[in-house]
Design a protein around this motif. Structure first.
Motif, PDB file in Angstrom:
ATOM      1  N   HIS A 118       0.823  -1.220   0.000  1.00  0.00           N
ATOM      2  CA  HIS A 118       0.000   0.000   0.000  1.00  0.00           C
ATOM      3  C   HIS A 118       0.861   1.277   0.000  1.00  0.00           C
ATOM      4  N   HIS A 122       1.144   4.563  -2.457  1.00  0.00           N
ATOM      5  CA  HIS A 122       1.138   6.009  -2.161  1.00  0.00           C
ATOM      6  C   HIS A 122       2.271   6.721  -2.906  1.00  0.00           C
ATOM      7  N   SER A 143      -0.185   9.501   6.511  1.00  0.00           N
ATOM      8  CA  SER A 143      -1.586   9.073   6.418  1.00  0.00           C
ATOM      9  C   SER A 143      -2.121   8.801   7.815  1.00  0.00           C
ATOM     10  N   ASP A 306      -6.588   7.287  -0.049  1.00  0.00           N
ATOM     11  CA  ASP A 306      -6.508   5.925  -0.586  1.00  0.00           C
ATOM     12  C   ASP A 306      -7.290   5.774  -1.899  1.00  0.00           C
TER      13      ASP A 306
HETATM   14 ZN    ZN Z   1      -3.191   5.017   2.681  1.00  0.00          ZN
END
Ligand code: ZN
Ligand code: KG4
Length: 339
Positions: A118, A122, A143, A306
């Motif tokens: 993940h 980003h 985040s 996201d």
């Molecule tokens: Zn995130």
């Protein structure tokens, strides 16, 4: 790999957004859908993992139909060349919904599968918004769950320069917002109210501002805000919410900026990118953009929070580098990008 006709389906369900995207070649987003669960979790003041995973599974197939139709993909079995999905970090139940959907689709469409970190996603938000961006560059990932500075030596080769000791920056925004009664998620509310307040009304500490290592800490700042609010309550004084938001934000942004300045100094790399939900923050965006000596990259807000387009872009790049994931891969809630 003929670039423009190569289609990647991206799937992101690591936390409380269900998102899918169709990417053409390395950088062109044909379609993207993001279904937010904010209203579902707002009454609880944070994300409830069990509710999040149930909602993902409820909506994911109708979102899949929409993203394929928006992207003009009439025959996915024939047209989708790669399925990219978030492997972690995130909430296990949420990750499982994305992983199982991706596995079933890859199996049915006979397409290769790639499981994406993940956080690498980003980083790729910047690549999507600025296709010419090339390593080496520094990326501040900020985040709800992460605050770290990564040196991108090349795509796929990452060095962690430092991260938070305790709370993530977004977590601090959310907790401060909660104690001020601003609801969830707190970042956007504080960002908005800070514009009406005096950033010098309260002197909150800039966490680890003067230490010579790239390390963040936000729990002390959150506690300083809590004590200031308690003191005012005990005195029976009104709570100047906008001033508190502005003063908190000033300290939080300075904490992030001081470590970015240090990272540039330590590495000599002046190409700087930001990403993650807190990168949507106006004050942070302004502070980074005003660094004239740096070559600065700031994705649009919808790519900071996201989304599956960034997962598809990171997946495509990994696939082009020869990586593949086995159909039996397991999601990893505490996956790290670099150490
Ligand atoms: Zn995130
Ligand atoms: O990247 P993201 O969408 O999800 C995670 O992977 O965590 O980030 C969500 C976080 C939340 O903590 C939210 O309050 C924060 O990003 N956020 C903001 C802003 N917009 C979202 N924080 C500060 N200012 C904003 N404008």
């Amino acid at each position: 790999m003929s670039d423009a006709s190569f289609l990647t389906l991206g799937i992101e369900t690591s936390c409380d957004d269900t998102s899918l995207a169709v990417l053409s070649g390395p950088r062109e987003v044909l379609s993207s859908v993001v279904s937010s669960q904010v209203d579902l979790h707002a009454p609880y003041g944070g994300v409830l993992p069990e509710l999040a995973s149930r909602k993902h599974q409820e909506v994911i197939i109708s979102l899949l139909r929409k993203v394929l139709s928006d992207g003009g993909v009439s025959n996915p079995h024939r047209d989708i060349d790669l399925v990219a999905v978030t492997r972690g970090p995130g909430l296990m139940g949420s990750l499982l919904v994305g992983a199982m959907t991706a596995k079933a689709l890859a199996q049915t469409w006979e397409a290769p599968l790639i499981a994406v970190n993940h956080l690498e996603g980003h980083i790729f938000a910047n690549v999507l918004s600025h296709p010419s961006l090339e390593p080496p560059f520094l990326c501040l990932i900020v985040s709800g769950g992460h605050t770290e500075v990564i040196l991108v030596r090349s795509f796929g080769d990452y060095l962690l320069l430092g991260k938070t000791r305790d709370d993530a920056a977004g977590e601090a925004y959310d907790k401060v917002a909660k104690l001020l009664g601003l609801g969830y998620p707190g970042g956007p509310a504080i960002d908005r109210l800070a514009k009406e307040g005096d950033p010098k009304a309260f002197t909150f500490p800039v966490p680890l501002g003067h230490t010579r290592n790239v390390e963040f800490s936000f729990s002390g700042l959150k506690t300083a805000v809590l004590w200031a609010v308690r003191r005012l309550e005990q005195e029976g004084a009104p709570i100047p919410v906008a001033d508190i938001c502005a003063s908190f934000q000033r300290a939080a942004v300075e904490a992030l900026m001081s470590k970015m300045r240090l990272s540039v100094e330590m590495t000599g790399v002046e190409r700087v990118a930001i990403s993650g939900g807190v990168a949507a923050n106006s004050a942070l965006r302004e502070a980074v953009a005003s660094q004239d000596a740096w070559e600065v990259y700031i994705p649009p807000r919808e790519l900071c929070t996201d989304n599956a387009a960034m997962i598809a872009a990171a997946g495509y790049d990994a696939y082009a580098r020869g990586l593949r994931s086995d159909i039996s891969f397991s999601p990893d809630p505490s996956l790290v990008l670099a150490e």
